[in-house]
Design a protein around this motif. Structure first.
Motif, PDB file in Angstrom:
ATOM      1  N   TYR A 133       0.824  -1.215   0.000  1.00  0.00           N
ATOM      2  CA  TYR A 133       0.000   0.000   0.000  1.00  0.00           C
ATOM      3  C   TYR A 133       0.856   1.263   0.000  1.00  0.00           C
ATOM      4  O   TYR A 133       0.507   2.254  -0.637  1.00  0.00           O
TER       5      TYR A 133
ATOM      6  N   VAL B  24      -6.248  -8.656  -5.297  1.00  0.00           N
ATOM      7  CA  VAL B  24      -6.364  -7.304  -5.835  1.00  0.00           C
ATOM      8  C   VAL B  24      -6.170  -6.333  -4.684  1.00  0.00           C
ATOM      9  O   VAL B  24      -6.862  -6.433  -3.662  1.00  0.00           O
TER      10      VAL B  24
ATOM     11  N   ARG C  90      -6.392   1.218   0.398  1.00  0.00           N
ATOM     12  CA  ARG C  90      -7.253   0.148   0.933  1.00  0.00           C
ATOM     13  C   ARG C  90      -8.722   0.439   0.646  1.00  0.00           C
ATOM     14  O   ARG C  90      -9.619   0.040   1.389  1.00  0.00           O
ATOM     15  N   ARG C  91      -8.982   1.172  -0.411  1.00  0.00           N
ATOM     16  CA  ARG C  91     -10.364   1.563  -0.686  1.00  0.00           C
ATOM     17  C   ARG C  91     -11.157   0.410  -1.302  1.00  0.00           C
ATOM     18  O   ARG C  91     -10.598  -0.411  -2.033  1.00  0.00           O
ATOM     19  N   PRO C  92     -12.432   0.355  -1.018  1.00  0.00           N
ATOM     20  CA  PRO C  92     -13.274  -0.660  -1.661  1.00  0.00           C
ATOM     21  C   PRO C  92     -13.272  -0.501  -3.178  1.00  0.00           C
ATOM     22  O   PRO C  92     -13.106   0.610  -3.696  1.00  0.00           O
ATOM     23  N   ILE C  93     -13.493  -1.593  -3.870  1.00  0.00           N
ATOM     24  CA  ILE C  93     -13.554  -1.557  -5.329  1.00  0.00           C
ATOM     25  C   ILE C  93     -14.967  -1.241  -5.801  1.00  0.00           C
ATOM     26  O   ILE C  93     -15.178  -0.774  -6.901  1.00  0.00           O
TER      27      ILE C  93
ATOM     28  N   VAL D 141      -9.951  -6.814  -0.492  1.00  0.00           N
ATOM     29  CA  VAL D 141     -10.516  -6.319   0.762  1.00  0.00           C
ATOM     30  C   VAL D 141     -10.371  -4.794   0.760  1.00  0.00           C
ATOM     31  O   VAL D 141      -9.296  -4.272   0.470  1.00  0.00           O
ATOM     32  N   GLY D 142     -11.452  -4.119   1.059  1.00  0.00           N
ATOM     33  CA  GLY D 142     -11.406  -2.659   1.124  1.00  0.00           C
ATOM     34  C   GLY D 142     -12.082  -2.175   2.385  1.00  0.00           C
ATOM     35  O   GLY D 142     -12.950  -2.859   2.947  1.00  0.00           O
ATOM     36  N   PHE D 143     -11.650  -1.023   2.842  1.00  0.00           N
ATOM     37  CA  PHE D 143     -12.201  -0.460   4.072  1.00  0.00           C
ATOM     38  C   PHE D 143     -12.681   0.959   3.803  1.00  0.00           C
ATOM     39  O   PHE D 143     -12.069   1.703   3.044  1.00  0.00           O
TER      40      PHE D 143
ATOM     41  N   GLU E  89     -15.424  -4.250   2.736  1.00  0.00           N
ATOM     42  CA  GLU E  89     -15.929  -4.821   1.494  1.00  0.00           C
ATOM     43  C   GLU E  89     -15.012  -5.943   1.033  1.00  0.00           C
ATOM     44  O   GLU E  89     -13.809  -5.749   0.906  1.00  0.00           O
TER      45      GLU E  89
END
Lengths: 122, 196
Positions: free
Chosen positions: A27, A55, A60-63, B19-21, B31
């Motif tokens: 990241y 992926v 760390r953002r949602p897709i 994985v997302g935050f 997510e």
């Protein structure tokens, strides 16, 4: 001795790689690429033993609805706008594979390291 | 448990691709994007891990994808572009379903609701009988790097059924349009499939 190139030398990234986790290092690297090249977004797709295809989205953002189809994209660095830097792409891919392999080691009791810039989950 | 540890534990679950935050109003949204080898209890296991690893309220959303080439990957509308027509005081939202495109328009006088209205109108190009109409849109967060998180809501006026979605974008308008798609894409996927 020549001066080190500053373009991709970032203390935070190196510190994370030395002391932190593989995920944290990836990241940091994505953030560095986004900032360094003035990009809007970046994501890395990498397939490693133990975790399979993964992926990682910058920040760390949602897709979300994944309109760019990262979920079935081939291994590589995906940026918006596209980045025409094959060496950077290959380095990121290599870092991602190595970092995830490091985190996925099947050693009992060994978790990811401490990310120097990361706080616990609030 | 650090965020890295939590994310790694979630990524170890079979089938998890990403994985997302996202944090909003004190809620941590986790997510997971899951591939075809994900198992039925994935959401339960992920919720247990997330609740053990996080402090405070947590919501887990699992987005499941089929095999490569499966129709499910293509039955989602994609935002192509958003443009303004200052002369007509309109915003135009262009969506695509594979190669087919549709444009929806709305008055810019409606503020942040305009991209929701234009997105719904663009969806109607593909699905004229769409039962949902634009409800509202709200900017809930502006990140330090100038990204905008917007929640959008659409409503079926007959049943008062609501669909809400959240998305971020480089502008509130883009985020609102994406949030509208997030609210509706899964609902309309079965209706879009025959169009492919």
């Amino acid at each position: 001795m020549p001066e080190p190139t500053k373009t991709l030398v970032n203390g935070t990234l190196v510190d994370t790689a030395r002391l932190g986790s593989g995920l944290g290092s990836i990241y940091r690297a994505l953030d560095l690429v986004v900032d360094g090249y003035g990009l809007d977004d970046a994501a890395l797709v990498v397939d490693v033993p133990g975790l399979g295809r993964q992926v990682l989205h910058a920040g760390r953002r949602p897709i979300g609805d994944d309109s760019t189809h990262l979920h079935d994209a081939a291994d590589g660095l995906y940026t918006e706008p596209p980045l025409d830097e094959p060496v950077v792409q290959e380095l990121l891919l290599a870092l991602g594979a190595l970092a995830l392999r490091y985190d996925a080691r099947p050693e009992p009791g060994v978790g990811p390291g401490i990310d120097p810039g990361e706080q616990g989950v609030a | 448990m650090s965020l890295d540890e939590l994310e790694l534990e979630l990524r170890r679950l079979r089938g998890v691709l990403a994985v997302g935050f996202q944090e909003a109003d004190g809620l941590l949204l986790v997510e997971l994007q899951a591939g075809p080898d994900a198992y039925p209890e994935l959401a339960r296991d992920a919720t247990l891990i997330a609740n053990q690893g996080a402090v405070g309220p947590v919501a887990v959303e699992v987005v499941r994808w089929g095999d490569r080439g499966n129709a499910s990957r293509d039955t989602r509308l994609r935002l192509v572009e958003i443009t303004n027509d200052p002369a007509a005081a309109e915003i135009h939202v262009r969506l695509a379903l594979e190669a087919a495109e549709g444009v929806g328009r709305a008055s810019t006088g409606h503020g942040l609701l305009a991209p929701v209205e234009a997105t719904v109108a663009a969806i109607r190009v593909f699905l004229p009988d769409l039962r949902f109409v634009a409800g509202w849109a709200r900017l809930v967060e502006t990140t330090p790097d100038r990204r905008f998180l917007v929640v959008a809501s659409v409503t079926d006026p007959d049943t008062q059924e609501h669909r809400r979605g959240a998305a971020e974008g480089a502008s509130p308008i883009a985020a609102a349009s994406r949030a509208t798609l997030a609210a509706l894409n899964r609902t309309i996927a079965p209706d879009l499939a025959p169009l492919l």
